[in-house]
Design an enzyme around this catalytic site. Structure first.
Site, PDB file in Angstrom:
ATOM      1  N   THR A 111     -18.342 -29.785 -14.145  1.00 16.65           N
ATOM      2  CA  THR A 111     -18.702 -31.207 -14.006  1.00 16.65           C
ATOM      3  C   THR A 111     -19.845 -31.301 -13.000  1.00 16.65           C
ATOM      4  OG1 THR A 111     -16.551 -32.094 -14.560  1.00 16.65           O
ATOM      5  CG2 THR A 111     -17.782 -33.327 -12.906  1.00 16.65           C
ATOM      6  N   VAL A 169      -8.989 -39.958 -19.904  1.00 15.56           N
ATOM      7  CA  VAL A 169     -10.089 -40.241 -18.989  1.00 15.56           C
ATOM      8  C   VAL A 169      -9.760 -39.609 -17.645  1.00 15.56           C
ATOM      9  CG1 VAL A 169     -11.340 -42.065 -17.768  1.00 15.56           C
ATOM     10  CG2 VAL A 169     -10.671 -42.401 -20.154  1.00 15.56           C
ATOM     11  N   ASP A 178     -11.144 -38.478 -13.477  1.00 14.10           N
ATOM     12  CA  ASP A 178     -11.475 -39.210 -12.254  1.00 14.10           C
ATOM     13  C   ASP A 178     -12.924 -39.681 -12.195  1.00 14.10           C
ATOM     14  OD1 ASP A 178     -12.098 -36.436 -12.200  1.00 14.10           O
ATOM     15  OD2 ASP A 178     -12.550 -36.581 -10.066  1.00 14.10           O
ATOM     16  N   THR A 208     -14.857 -33.238  -8.012  1.00 11.88           N
ATOM     17  CA  THR A 208     -14.752 -32.400  -9.209  1.00 11.88           C
ATOM     18  C   THR A 208     -13.457 -31.616  -9.136  1.00 11.88           C
ATOM     19  OG1 THR A 208     -15.686 -30.511 -10.381  1.00 11.88           O
ATOM     20  CG2 THR A 208     -16.247 -30.701  -8.059  1.00 11.88           C
TER      21      THR A 208
HETATM   22  N1  ASP Z   1     -12.926 -33.980 -12.789  1.00 14.43           N
HETATM   23  C1  ASP Z   1     -13.231 -33.726 -14.169  1.00 14.43           C
HETATM   24  C2  ASP Z   1     -12.158 -34.365 -15.025  1.00 14.43           C
HETATM   25  O1  ASP Z   1     -11.003 -34.262 -14.697  1.00 14.43           O
HETATM   26  C3  ASP Z   1     -13.309 -32.288 -14.529  1.00 14.43           C
HETATM   27  C4  ASP Z   1     -14.104 -31.402 -13.606  1.00 14.43           C
HETATM   28  O2  ASP Z   1     -14.430 -31.787 -12.493  1.00 14.43           O
HETATM   29  O3  ASP Z   1     -14.406 -30.258 -14.004  1.00 14.43           O
HETATM   30  O4  ASP Z   1     -12.487 -34.923 -16.041  1.00 14.43           O
END
Ligand code: ASP
EC number: 3.5.1.1
Length: 306
Positions: free
Chosen positions: A176, A204, A206, A225
Site C-alpha cells: 500500500t 474496505v 483502513d 499501512t
Molecule cells: N491497509 C491496507 C488495507 O488493509 C493494506 C496494506 O496496508 O497493505 O487495505
C-alpha cells in the site's frame, strides 16, 4: 521547515532483489512530492507523490493493485488537509488510474467525505477520469497462485481470519502507499491501496477511513499501512496525531501508535508514517519491512529504507 515522507507498504518483502527496486520507487515518489512542495503546497505534494507510487506497478495501489477473491480490483484512497479538516475518499473503486486524484475531487467538488463502488466510479467519469484497467500480468499470476494454494488446502478467505492468513501467506499484505507533507502552513496526509490480496468482495480497509488509515489536523498527519482492520479498530491515524497533541514529536508518536497496535493485535500488523507541524518526520512498523523515503529542509537527497 518543510518536510515530506512516503511509504510503500508494511509487510514482508520475500525477494531480496525487490528491496532495491522498492527503495528506488519510494525515492522517486518523495522527490516528485518534494518538487511540488518547494514550489507549491503540501496538498499538491501528497497527491503527486501518491500518484507516482500508484503508477509504479511494484506497489499495491493504482496500477498493480492486488485482486479480490473474485479476481476484481477494488481500490481505496483518501486525502486530508490538516488546517481545514477537509477530507475526501473513495472505497471499492475500479476502472481509474489514480484513485488519490478522485479522492481529492471528492474533497474539493462535493460536500461528502467518502464515495464507494459504483457511485465512486460514476463520479470519477463525471469529472472526466477515463477508463483504465489497473491489473497487471504479475498480479494476475500471483492471484492464480495464491488462490490455488488456498483452495488446495480447502481454505477460502471467507472464514479464515486475515491475521492468521498473513502469518502463513505473508504475501497477501503488500505495498500500500501513502504520503504526508508539511509546507510550513499545513500538514496533509494521503493513502492509496488495492487492499489485501484475496479480500472478500466489498471489504474496505483502513485507507479511506478518516482517522483509521489516514488523518491530518493542525498538529500532525499520519498514513497507516498493514492490516486495515487493526488501524480501523484503534482509529490509529487519529490516535497518532493525538500523541503529538500531547507533546510527542512525529517519531515518538509513530512509535507510540505502533506500540498500541502491537499491544492489542500483536506483531506483523502495522506500519505508519507521520509529519508534525514543526516539520519533523516519523515512521515505525511492527512488520519485517516497510519501505519509506523522506526529505526535509537542508537535505540534498532523500533518506530511504525498508
Ligand atoms: N491497509 C491496507 C488495507 O488493509 C493494506 C496494506 O496496508 O497493505 O487495505
Amino acid at each position: 521547515m518543510v518536510a515530506i515522507i512516503v511509504h510503500g507498504g508494511a509487510g514482508t518483502i520475500r525477494k531480496e532483489e525487490r528491496i532495491s527496486q522498492v527503495i528506488d520507487g519510494v525515492k522517486e515518489a518523495v522527490l516528485a512530492g518534494w518538487h511540488e512542495l518547494r514550489g507549491g503546497s503540501a496538498l499538491d505534494a501528497v497527491e503527486e507523490a501518491v500518484k507516482v507510487l500508484e503508477d509504479n506497478p511494484l506497489f499495491n495501489a493504482g496500477t498493480g493493485s492486488v485482486l479480490t477473491l473474485g479476481g476484481k480490483v477494488e481500490m481505496d484512497a483518501a486525502i486530508m488537509r490538516g488546517k481545514t479538516l477537509e477530507a475526501g475518499a473513495v472505497a471499492g473503486i475500479w476502472g481509474v488510474k489514480n484513485p488519490i486524484s478522485v479522492a481529492r475531487k471528492v474533497m474539493e467538488k462535493t460536500d461528502h467525505v467518502l464515495l464507494i463502488g459504483e457511485g465512486a466510479v460514476k463520479f470519477a467519469r463525471l469529472l472526466g477520469f477515463s477508463g483504465y484497467d489497473p491489473r497487471t500480468e504479475e498480479r494476475l499470476n500471483q492471484w492464480e497462485e495464491l488462490r490455488r494454494r488456498l483452495l488446495e488446502k480447502g481454505e477460502t478467505r471467507h472464514w479464515r481470519k486475515l491475521n492468521e492468513l498473513i502469518k502463513e501467506y505473508p504475501e497477501v499484505l503488500r505495498s500500500t502507499v501513502g504520503a504526508v507533507a508539511f509546507d510550513g502552513e499545513e500538514v496533509v496526509a494521503g493513502t492509496s491501496t488495492g487492499g489485501v490480496f484475496l479480500k472478500m468482495f466489498g471489504r474496505v480497509g483502513d485507507t479511506p477511513i478518516i482517522g483509521g488509515g489516514t488523518y491530518a489536523n493542525e498538529v500532525a498527519g499520519a498514513s497507516c499501512t498493514g492490516l486495515g482492520e487493526v488501524a480501523i479498530k484503534l482509529a490509529l491515524a487519529k490516535s497518532a496525531t493525538d500523541f503529538v497533541r500531547l507533546g510527542m514529536d512525529a517519531q515518538a508518536a509513530s512509535e507510540a501508535a505502533i506500540n498500541l497496535a502491537t499491544k492489542y493485535f500483536g506483531k506483523d500488523t502495522m506500519g505508519i508514517i507521520m509529519v508534525d507541524s514543526k516539520g519533523n518526520v516519523g515512521f515505525a512498523k511492527n512488520t519485517r519491512h516497510m519501505s519509506y523515503a523522506f526529505m526535509r529542509d537542508g537535505m540534498e537527497k532523500p533518506e530511504a529504507g525498508v
